[in-house]
Write an enzyme that holds these catalytic residues in place. Structure first.
Site, mmCIF file in Angstrom:
data_model
loop_
_atom_site.group_PDB
_atom_site.id
_atom_site.type_symbol
_atom_site.label_atom_id
_atom_site.label_comp_id
_atom_site.label_asym_id
_atom_site.label_seq_id
_atom_site.Cartn_x
_atom_site.Cartn_y
_atom_site.Cartn_z
ATOM 1 N N ARG A 165 0.826 -1.221 0.000
ATOM 2 C CA ARG A 165 0.000 0.000 0.000
ATOM 3 C C ARG A 165 0.860 1.271 0.000
ATOM 4 N NH1 ARG A 165 -3.030 -3.791 -0.540
ATOM 5 N NH2 ARG A 165 -5.172 -3.962 0.249
ATOM 6 N N SER A 239 -10.610 -1.039 3.569
ATOM 7 C CA SER A 239 -9.841 -1.210 4.806
ATOM 8 C C SER A 239 -9.440 0.156 5.352
ATOM 9 C CB SER A 239 -8.565 -2.006 4.540
ATOM 10 O OG SER A 239 -8.876 -3.290 4.093
ATOM 11 N N GLU A 335 -4.962 3.378 6.844
ATOM 12 C CA GLU A 335 -4.660 3.251 5.414
ATOM 13 C C GLU A 335 -5.311 4.393 4.644
ATOM 14 O OE1 GLU A 335 -6.067 1.384 1.789
ATOM 15 O OE2 GLU A 335 -5.764 -0.466 2.934
HETATM 16 N N1 EPU Z 1 -10.396 -11.406 10.159
HETATM 17 C C1 EPU Z 1 -11.141 -11.533 11.304
HETATM 18 N N2 EPU Z 1 -12.135 -10.629 11.515
HETATM 19 C C2 EPU Z 1 -12.433 -9.630 10.658
HETATM 20 C C3 EPU Z 1 -11.667 -9.503 9.490
HETATM 21 C C4 EPU Z 1 -10.642 -10.412 9.255
HETATM 22 O O1 EPU Z 1 -10.905 -12.410 12.111
HETATM 23 O O2 EPU Z 1 -13.349 -8.875 10.936
HETATM 24 C C5 EPU Z 1 -9.335 -12.380 9.884
HETATM 25 C C6 EPU Z 1 -9.793 -13.350 8.787
HETATM 26 O O3 EPU Z 1 -10.449 -14.435 9.294
HETATM 27 C C7 EPU Z 1 -8.487 -13.735 8.151
HETATM 28 C C8 EPU Z 1 -7.627 -12.491 8.312
HETATM 29 O O4 EPU Z 1 -8.208 -11.737 9.342
HETATM 30 O O5 EPU Z 1 -7.878 -14.785 8.868
HETATM 31 C C9 EPU Z 1 -7.491 -11.712 7.038
HETATM 32 O O6 EPU Z 1 -8.761 -11.286 6.565
HETATM 33 P P1 EPU Z 1 -9.068 -11.071 5.004
HETATM 34 O O7 EPU Z 1 -8.597 -12.224 4.233
HETATM 35 O O8 EPU Z 1 -10.467 -10.630 4.875
HETATM 36 O O9 EPU Z 1 -8.091 -9.916 4.552
HETATM 37 P P2 EPU Z 1 -7.667 -8.599 5.285
HETATM 38 O O10 EPU Z 1 -6.252 -8.721 5.695
HETATM 39 O O11 EPU Z 1 -8.658 -8.247 6.302
HETATM 40 C C10 EPU Z 1 -6.728 -7.530 3.050
HETATM 41 C C11 EPU Z 1 -6.763 -6.187 2.404
HETATM 42 C C12 EPU Z 1 -8.075 -6.002 1.647
HETATM 43 C C13 EPU Z 1 -8.190 -7.105 0.616
HETATM 44 C C14 EPU Z 1 -8.140 -8.453 1.336
HETATM 45 C C15 EPU Z 1 -8.168 -9.603 0.374
HETATM 46 C C16 EPU Z 1 -5.416 -4.701 3.774
HETATM 47 C C17 EPU Z 1 -5.409 -3.614 4.779
HETATM 48 N N3 EPU Z 1 -6.617 -5.151 3.403
HETATM 49 O O12 EPU Z 1 -7.743 -7.542 4.047
HETATM 50 O O13 EPU Z 1 -7.998 -4.769 0.969
HETATM 51 O O14 EPU Z 1 -9.409 -6.999 -0.097
HETATM 52 O O15 EPU Z 1 -6.903 -8.546 2.097
HETATM 53 O O16 EPU Z 1 -6.940 -9.715 -0.280
HETATM 54 O O17 EPU Z 1 -4.355 -5.123 3.315
HETATM 55 C C18 EPU Z 1 -8.527 -2.452 1.067
HETATM 56 O O18 EPU Z 1 -7.311 -2.232 1.043
HETATM 57 O O19 EPU Z 1 -9.368 -1.511 1.094
HETATM 58 C C19 EPU Z 1 -9.000 -3.818 1.103
HETATM 59 C C20 EPU Z 1 -10.287 -4.116 1.264
#
Ligand code: EPU
Length: 339
Positions: A165, A239, A335
């Protein structure tokens, strides 16, 4: 000819949709108009903000300067052979529409980035990423207009210095350049990226037998629609926080107390932690205060249900930062850009 508007309500130009005004507002749809805007800026000597899709920012107050909407449109094939295609898009094109254009023409590489809100020009700014793909994986070059000198400079991948990012446009060149077009190197021989857990499961649920970039795009659209709020219905900027990266030693201590913590070890030994997990485990997910709160399906996303103020949402983010710091000793970083 550019046209400058005063005291313009800009709620509808941002995906958070908080009710704020810009002291001045204008837009450009080609380099000539951008030059006009730039010469105007020199005279005005005012704070400025270049707006694309408005999907990664939160206004906490009226903007005391000039908001400039980048409307440069147009998609152009630069070169095309049996293997790959070099495709250039105006910065003002909508990102998801550009992805769909590529998917429909069998140009592979950005199908995993379907349904990300925002404009093409904003995509390299923060090296957008999702489901195992980042812009830097398909990026070829971009053109950017230097506001002070009026020169148009081409940046190649190295010169953008992409990180998680991150790019030079958020750091050393912040507010100096306007990205006018982005060129991507896509392939006609797709390498399907489905290892990101949720994608495989979704493809199975969809009953897909023969993998295609269209199927992956549809799977990503389904996953994102089920987890993330549609900004047309509920204001948000995706995010709100970045996933923090911590040292191995800190992680080893943390895991003793929180064995369930969602984490991704990085090649250099550091560990990336899922900020969504941290926030969720503290009970914030789905919390609603009046017209704003934390999304019910994804704790990383703060939402505006109607007419909440940016200040209220910002204060909520501070409360979340503090509670994560207190329990886990981790400082989350926002972010979303705050104005
Ligand atoms: N998780 C939870 N609770 C929540 C959210 C997530 O326990 O409320 C846990 C999930 O179970 C999983 C882990 O956290 O084990 C990661 O969650 P997820 O795969 O949904 O991805 P993320 O890290 O929350 C990132 C990006 C998203 C992108 C997704 C998919 C960042 C800050 N966010 O989210 O990007 O869509 O991966 O690749 O890197 C954005 O930047 O606006 C965005 C939505």
């Amino acid at each position: 000819m550019i046209h400058i508007q005063h005291n313009k309500a800009i709620k509808n130009y941002t995906t958070f949709g908080v009710p704020v005004k810009a002291k001045k507002f204008t837009q450009f749809s080609d380099i000539q108009e951008l030059k006009e805007v730039a010469s105007h800026l020199e005279v005005l000597d005012e704070e400025m903000l270049i707006l694309g899709g408005g999907s990664n920012l939160l206004f906490t107050k009226d903007f005391d300067g000039v908001v400039i909407l980048n409307q440069i449109k147009g998609i152009e094939i630069i070169s095309d052979n049996n293997e790959e295609v070099l495709i250039k898009s105006g910065a003002g094109e909508n990102w998801h529409e550009f992805v769909l254009y590529c998917v429909d023409n069998d140009y592979a590489g950005i199908e995993n980035l379907s349904l990300i809100p925002g404009s093409v020009g904003a995509s390299p700014m923060q090296n957008i990423g999702a489901y195992g793909v980042e812009i830097k994986d398909v990026f070829h070059s971009l053109e950017a207009f230097h506001i002070e000198t009026g020169e148009v400079r081409v940046f190649n991948k190295e010169e953008c210095n992409f990180g998680y990012r991150e790019s030079v446009f958020k750091n050393i060149y912040k507010d100096q350049y306007v990205i006018t077009s982005v060129t991507f190197l896509l392939t006609k021989k797709p390498i399907f990226k489905t290892s990101y857990g949720a994608i495989k499961a979704e493809l199975e649920a969809m009953g897909v037998e023969e993998l295609s970039i269209k199927a992956i795009s549809n799977a990503v659209i389904n996953i994102r629609s089920s987890k993330l709020p549609n900004p047309k219905e509920i204001g948000n900027a995706g995010s709100f926080f970045k996933n923090p990266v911590i040292k191995k030693e800190q992680f080893d201590e943390l895991i003793k107390n929180f064995p369930e913590i969602a984490n991704y070890p990085l090649p250099n030994g550091d560990v990336k932690i899922a900020a969504g997990w941290l926030i969720d485990s503290l009970g914030w997910k789905g919390k609603r205060i009046g017209d704003y709160g934390v999304h019910k399906n994804q704790a990383l996303v703060l939402v505006n249900y109607g007419n909440s103020s940016g200040g209220d949402i910002y204060n909520l983010s501070t409360d979340i930062l503090n509670s994560v710091k207190q329990t886990f000793g981790i400082e989350l970083e926002r972010e979303v850009n705050i104005f």
